[in-house]
Design an enzyme around this catalytic site. Structure first.
Site, PDB file in Angstrom:
ATOM      1  N   HIS A 282      -9.121 -36.814  40.319  1.00  0.00           N
ATOM      2  CA  HIS A 282      -8.994 -36.552  38.892  1.00  0.00           C
ATOM      3  C   HIS A 282     -10.320 -35.984  38.396  1.00  0.00           C
ATOM      4  O   HIS A 282     -11.373 -36.216  39.010  1.00  0.00           O
ATOM      5  CB  HIS A 282      -8.690 -37.845  38.131  1.00  0.00           C
ATOM      6  CG  HIS A 282      -7.297 -38.367  38.330  1.00  0.00           C
ATOM      7  ND1 HIS A 282      -6.175 -37.647  37.988  1.00  0.00           N
ATOM      8  CD2 HIS A 282      -6.843 -39.545  38.833  1.00  0.00           C
ATOM      9  CE1 HIS A 282      -5.089 -38.355  38.260  1.00  0.00           C
ATOM     10  NE2 HIS A 282      -5.469 -39.515  38.786  1.00  0.00           N
ATOM     11  N   CYS A 325      -8.329 -31.618  37.675  1.00  0.00           N
ATOM     12  CA  CYS A 325      -8.172 -31.117  36.316  1.00  0.00           C
ATOM     13  C   CYS A 325      -9.537 -30.899  35.690  1.00  0.00           C
ATOM     14  O   CYS A 325     -10.525 -31.521  36.061  1.00  0.00           O
ATOM     15  CB  CYS A 325      -7.389 -32.118  35.468  1.00  0.00           C
ATOM     16  SG  CYS A 325      -5.684 -32.331  35.995  1.00  0.00           S
TER      17      CYS A 325
END
Length: 475
Positions: A282, A325
């Site tokens: 992430h 991301c």
């Protein structure tokens, strides 16, 4: 193998070492990276035979390879445990070495367990352990020493209060076509105008893949289901491209930092022509998360490989891929209007003129060798592919398939396999961008239906970078 060593093998592993493997078997199955380097180390110590090594590497998933290795080790003599621990350190799996050598008094998890060997799997039960008929009644009361060799399904350990920053979508599977080889004619016609790329291995490759996050320290970070597929895809493709690949999973921010620092200091960089670093987790703009919810800044990562901090890689290409991301907003796409495609604006490059004679006094001083050394920029010869765009207002979310991995890694894998034979890396990244641009999410009835993603790359390469796959010059 001599008679004395054969007798030692018959005795098997020491009981205390067996217990250490049993205590940590669940973690080893999940986190152990069984690659060629680890297997070669165990073969060099006569712990594994050639047939054992082949049967381990023939397994289709990382967990199954780990499971197979852990079945062999207890039967390979009293030196097997210490050799295995040494192999863990050699392959930069220090956290597992520490775990195995930790005294049982510290964690109180010395639980005796029993091993039940799997039978042949009937068709349709792929990846499941099948009990012998006489054993089925014991199934409920046996605590297996080794987890079943199945693809792990991560159960939700907490209620989800919001949607994950990385959205899980299904699409086509990444290809497994062998990397197409470079021809001798192509190498000879391009090698002089491009980066030197003929060492074997081509370089060292580091893959850090965070899939499962600490629900207490990082309650907002969901498991990256499908993330384990990505690191396996990267391991395979870069191994075929003749890189020596090391994979680490589920590291804290400090663990990632230590891993990268150790990788930068490896003396092997001196004799190879490049390096590859892949970070999968992430993330936010400019940083990625460790499993503890702490951030590792990407600028620190790039700095670790610059010309000052990693001199063994000076003038050599450093290749980075970031699958994460860089924001929370999803790109829903824009309808294309009719008419000709919009052209790019002309470049407005300005030449740096008028500074030819402005060197400072230090630059004019001659060194001990009688001539000044060539100076390099602080950071150069790098290329980095990002799964999503860096935007001032909108940062797209990196799309990931729960079963087959992320869009970005799928397309990178495909393009490297098919195009690296005669295409330099910057053009490969342009092709990846094009393929990503054409993809759409398919999730009817949800906000993710027809969602988009756009990858990008940055480069300070100073020459064309061809990987020249499977070509070795004859001297």
């Amino acid at each position: 193998m001599n008679v004395r060593w054969s007798k030692m093998l018959e005795c098997g592993m020491l009981e205390r070492d067996r217990r250490a493997l049993r205590r940590r078997s669940n973690i080893l199955i999940k986190q152990l990276v069984v690659d060629e380097l680890l297997i070669q180390s165990l073969q060099a110590d006569d712990i594994l035979t050639e047939s054992m090594a082949e049967s381990i590497m023939a397994e289709q998933t990382s967990q199954k390879r780990s499971w197979r290795l852990l079945l062999f080790l207890p039967k390979r003599g009293p030196r097997a445990f210490s050799s295995f621990c040494s192999a863990l350190r050699e392959t930069e799996q220090q956290h597992l070495y520490d775990l195995l050598t930790q005294s049982p008094e510290k964690d109180g998890k010395d639980t005796p367990v029993e091993i039940i060997q799997p039978e042949e799997e009937p068709e349709g039960n792929t990846g499941r352990l099948v009990m012998p008929t006489t054993e089925k009644k014991r199934e409920r009361c046996v605590d297996y020493s080794l987890p079943l060799p199945t693809q792990e399904e991560i159960a939700a350990k907490r209620a989800r209060t919001h949607e994950s920053m990385e959205f899980s979508l299904d699409a086509d599977s990444p290809i497994n076509t062998p990397v197409l080889p470079c021809t001798p004619d192509f190498y000879l016609s391009h090698c002089h105008q491009s980066y030197k790329m003929n060492s074997s291995p081509r370089g060292l490759a580091l893959v850090i893949s965070n899939v499962t996050f600490d629900p207490c320290a990082a309650p907002d970070l969901d498991p990256r289901k499908g993330g384990e597929v990505d690191d396996e895809v990267l391991r395979k493709v870069f191994t075929e491209l003749d890189y020596l690949v090391t994979v680490h999973r589920d590291l804290t921010a400090q663990g990632m930092r230590s891993c990268i620092e150790n990788f930068c200091r490896r003396p092997d960089h001196r004799t190879v022509d490049s390096c590859v670093v892949c970070l999968l987790s992430h993330g936010v703009d400019g940083a990625i998360y460790g499993t503890d919810g702490q951030l590792l800044q990407l600028d620190w990562v790039f700095k670790s490989f610059d010309n000052a901090h990693c001199p063994l890689l000076q003038n050599k290409p450093k290749i980075f891929f970031i699958q994460a991301c860089r924001g929370e907003e999803m790109d829903c796409g824009v309808e294309q209007i009719d008419g000709p495609a919009r052209t790019c604006s002309p470049c407005c490059e300005q030449l740096d003129a008028g500074r030819e004679g402005q060197g400072d006094a230090h630059s004019r001083q001659r060194g001990d060798m009688g001539r000044p050394r060539i100076k390099l920029p602080q950071r150069s010869d790098m290329i980095c592919g990002f799964a999503s765009l860096k935007g001032q207002r909108i940062c797209t979310a990196a799309m990931r398939n729960t079963k087959r991995g992320s869009w970005f890694i799928q397309e990178l894998n495909t393009t490297l396999r098919l195009q690296a034979r005669d295409t330099h890396l910057a053009d490969i990244m342009v092709q990846v961008n094009r393929r990503i641009k054409e993809r759409e999410g398919y999730a009817p009835g949800t906000a993710h239906h027809r969602c988009k993603e756009m990858s990008e790359f940055t480069s300070s390469l100073c020459k064309d970078l061809y990987l020249f796959p499977k070509y070795q010059p004859q001297y």
